[in-house]
Design a protein around this motif. Structure first.
Motif, mmCIF file in Angstrom:
data_model
loop_
_atom_site.group_PDB
_atom_site.id
_atom_site.type_symbol
_atom_site.label_atom_id
_atom_site.label_comp_id
_atom_site.label_asym_id
_atom_site.label_seq_id
_atom_site.Cartn_x
_atom_site.Cartn_y
_atom_site.Cartn_z
ATOM 1 N N SER A 58 0.728 -1.299 0.083
ATOM 2 C CA SER A 58 -0.086 0.020 0.077
ATOM 3 C C SER A 58 0.848 1.344 0.015
ATOM 4 C CB SER A 58 -0.956 -0.166 1.107
ATOM 5 O OG SER A 58 -2.013 -1.136 1.099
ATOM 6 N N MET A 59 1.840 1.334 0.694
ATOM 7 C CA MET A 59 2.792 2.365 0.842
ATOM 8 C C MET A 59 3.437 2.588 -0.456
ATOM 9 S SD MET A 59 3.546 4.785 3.094
ATOM 10 C CE MET A 59 4.874 5.962 3.374
ATOM 11 N N GLY A 60 4.035 1.479 -0.910
ATOM 12 C CA GLY A 60 4.741 1.653 -2.322
ATOM 13 C C GLY A 60 3.798 2.056 -3.601
ATOM 14 N N ILE A 61 2.613 1.418 -3.600
ATOM 15 C CA ILE A 61 1.880 1.905 -4.574
ATOM 16 C C ILE A 61 1.310 3.348 -4.408
ATOM 17 C CG2 ILE A 61 -0.812 1.614 -5.490
ATOM 18 C CD1 ILE A 61 -0.059 -1.390 -4.825
ATOM 19 N N ALA A 62 1.035 3.911 -3.126
ATOM 20 C CA ALA A 62 0.472 5.124 -2.873
ATOM 21 C C ALA A 62 1.735 6.031 -3.252
ATOM 22 C CB ALA A 62 0.280 5.346 -1.357
ATOM 23 N N GLY A 63 3.088 5.797 -3.044
ATOM 24 C CA GLY A 63 4.113 6.564 -3.298
ATOM 25 C C GLY A 63 4.179 6.814 -4.867
ATOM 26 N N GLU A 64 3.917 5.634 -5.717
ATOM 27 C CA GLU A 64 4.061 5.991 -7.209
ATOM 28 C C GLU A 64 2.812 6.848 -7.660
ATOM 29 O OE1 GLU A 64 5.205 1.230 -7.908
ATOM 30 O OE2 GLU A 64 3.035 1.846 -8.486
ATOM 31 N N ILE A 65 1.584 6.594 -6.989
ATOM 32 C CA ILE A 65 0.492 7.500 -7.512
ATOM 33 C C ILE A 65 0.827 9.087 -7.083
ATOM 34 C CG2 ILE A 65 -1.838 7.759 -7.057
ATOM 35 C CD1 ILE A 65 -2.007 4.818 -6.486
ATOM 36 N N ALA A 66 1.316 9.133 -5.817
ATOM 37 C CA ALA A 66 1.497 10.390 -5.526
ATOM 38 C C ALA A 66 2.558 11.235 -6.142
ATOM 39 C CB ALA A 66 2.031 10.508 -4.122
ATOM 40 N N TYR A 67 3.687 10.570 -6.696
ATOM 41 C CA TYR A 67 4.798 11.120 -7.466
ATOM 42 C C TYR A 67 4.232 11.423 -8.846
ATOM 43 C CZ TYR A 67 8.810 11.423 -10.695
ATOM 44 O OH TYR A 67 9.688 12.013 -11.592
ATOM 45 N N GLU A 68 3.442 10.480 -9.493
ATOM 46 C CA GLU A 68 2.949 10.861 -10.624
ATOM 47 C C GLU A 68 2.206 12.107 -10.605
ATOM 48 O OE1 GLU A 68 0.937 7.464 -11.662
ATOM 49 O OE2 GLU A 68 2.672 6.097 -11.790
ATOM 50 N N LYS A 69 1.354 12.499 -9.622
ATOM 51 C CA LYS A 69 0.462 13.671 -9.661
ATOM 52 C C LYS A 69 1.196 14.936 -9.122
ATOM 53 C CE LYS A 69 -3.893 11.007 -8.273
ATOM 54 N NZ LYS A 69 -5.049 10.991 -7.092
ATOM 55 N N THR A 70 2.376 14.822 -8.674
ATOM 56 C CA THR A 70 3.067 15.884 -8.049
ATOM 57 C C THR A 70 4.505 16.079 -8.624
ATOM 58 O OG1 THR A 70 3.890 14.779 -6.142
ATOM 59 C CG2 THR A 70 1.764 15.821 -6.066
ATOM 60 N N LYS A 71 5.028 15.358 -9.518
ATOM 61 C CA LYS A 71 6.552 15.328 -10.165
ATOM 62 C C LYS A 71 6.710 16.674 -10.537
ATOM 63 C CE LYS A 71 5.102 13.386 -14.672
ATOM 64 N NZ LYS A 71 5.323 12.170 -15.352
ATOM 65 N N ASN A 72 5.955 17.730 -10.742
ATOM 66 C CA ASN A 72 6.205 18.757 -11.338
ATOM 67 C C ASN A 72 6.131 20.058 -10.419
ATOM 68 O OD1 ASN A 72 6.895 17.974 -13.989
ATOM 69 N ND2 ASN A 72 4.943 18.033 -14.594
ATOM 70 N N LEU A 73 5.862 19.209 -8.979
ATOM 71 C CA LEU A 73 5.378 20.280 -7.823
ATOM 72 C C LEU A 73 7.000 20.463 -6.926
ATOM 73 C CD1 LEU A 73 1.752 19.801 -7.686
ATOM 74 C CD2 LEU A 73 2.965 21.660 -8.777
ATOM 75 N N GLY A 74 6.991 19.498 -6.029
ATOM 76 C CA GLY A 74 7.769 19.307 -4.956
ATOM 77 C C GLY A 74 7.514 18.194 -3.963
ATOM 78 N N ILE A 75 8.475 18.233 -2.806
ATOM 79 C CA ILE A 75 8.315 17.134 -1.936
ATOM 80 C C ILE A 75 7.099 17.486 -0.984
ATOM 81 C CG2 ILE A 75 10.374 16.096 -2.103
ATOM 82 C CD1 ILE A 75 11.131 17.792 0.398
ATOM 83 N N GLY A 76 6.712 18.720 -0.865
ATOM 84 C CA GLY A 76 5.717 19.069 0.176
ATOM 85 C C GLY A 76 4.256 18.773 -0.329
ATOM 86 N N SER A 77 3.996 18.946 -1.709
ATOM 87 C CA SER A 77 3.078 18.638 -2.552
ATOM 88 C C SER A 77 3.022 17.043 -2.394
ATOM 89 C CB SER A 77 2.847 19.051 -4.026
ATOM 90 O OG SER A 77 2.832 20.521 -3.827
#
Length: 273
Positions: A230-249
């Motif tokens: 669950s943690m790994g999958i959520a990390g992938e999804i979160a990166y895809e949604k915010t890759k042009n933003l930053g680590i706070g997002s």
């Protein structure tokens, strides 16, 4: 039944039971751990005073012990709560953060394992090697392990299964590819993204997710697989949604992604073998 279906069924159990996950954890990530438990469907409590931990753990569904910010006051609380949980057959999860970095930290981890029976122990390869008594250099609370991926995976499996047999606990080694083992069965999980290492507390949050699943799922090997996947999958999804933003997002999106996990997401993204 496919593994993704098993994980989803475990998630449904969490949401139905709303397990109370008692934490004795570190002050750097305590808020994140509480919020990740809420996001997956559990209920967190962060009680660490020795005058109440035995009473608190008695009403909990699971106990997560994290040694990230050690002090003499909470070590005794960990032992008292762990022993009480053992008497009541409440699963106990250990996150041995940075074990091997200092003599004191290593001594405390050893004492905890001697005094408390753990259902799951989750750490990086360096931490698990130290628990197993294998000499390794630790960089603060981070792993110093590098090497060929395929040979390291075989090494992890052997270490994890042997340690599982010795301690009668599920051993979860998290890294680029995660290895989760019981005495005679191992799973590898290839989900996740390297950006997870750019914010503090993702390992601690992963242990809290395992605690949430252990509080609702009697199969602790499955609970560990479910929490880590669950943690790994959520990390992938979160990166895809915010890759042009930053680590706070990214961090905010990580919580959202945990909250929104469903059967289709597990089916489409699970990389477990």
């Amino acid at each position: 039944m496919e593994m993704y279906e098993n994980i989803y069924n475990s998630l449904l159990k969490v949401k139905e039971k709303n397990p109370l996950v008692h934490h004795i954890t570190n002050y750097v990530t305590v808020n994140d751990c509480a919020n990740i438990v809420l996001a997956i469907g559990g209920s967190p409590v962060m009680a660490d005073d020795e005058r109440e931990v035995e009473e608190m753990v008695s009403i909990a569904s699971s106990l997560v012990i994290n040694i990230g910010t050690l002090n003499g006051r909470t070590v005794q609380s960990m032992i008292l709560a762990g022993k009480r949980a053992n008497k009541l057959n409440i699963p106990v999860i250990l996150d041995p953060v940075g074990v091997g970095a200092t003599t004191y930290r290593t001594k405390v981890a050893k004492k905890l394992i001697e005094e408390v029976n753990f259902s799951v122990i989750r750490g990086n390869l360096s931490e698990i090697k130290n628990i197993a008594g294998i000499k390794v250099v630790t960089k603060g609370v981070d792993t110093s392990e590098i090497g060929d991926t395929s040979s390291k995976m075989e090494e992890e499996k052997e270490i994890a299964q042997q340690l599982s047999k010795k301690l009668n606990a599920v051993i979860a080694i998290t890294g680029e590819v995660d290895c989760i083992s019981s005495e005679d069965k191992s799973y590898y999980i290839a989900n996740g993204h390297k950006i997870l290492s750019k914010i503090t507390g993702t390992g601690c949050m992963c242990s809290s997710l395992i605690g949430s699943f252990c509080g609702a799922e009697s199969d602790y090997l499955m609970a560990a697989v479910a929490g880590i996947a669950s943690m790994g999958i959520a990390g992938e999804i979160a990166y895809e949604k915010t890759k042009n933003l930053g680590i706070g997002s990214f961090k905010a999106s990580l919580m959202d992604s945990i909250y929104n996990l469903d059967l289709n997401i597990y089916k489409e993204r699970s990389k477990i073998y």
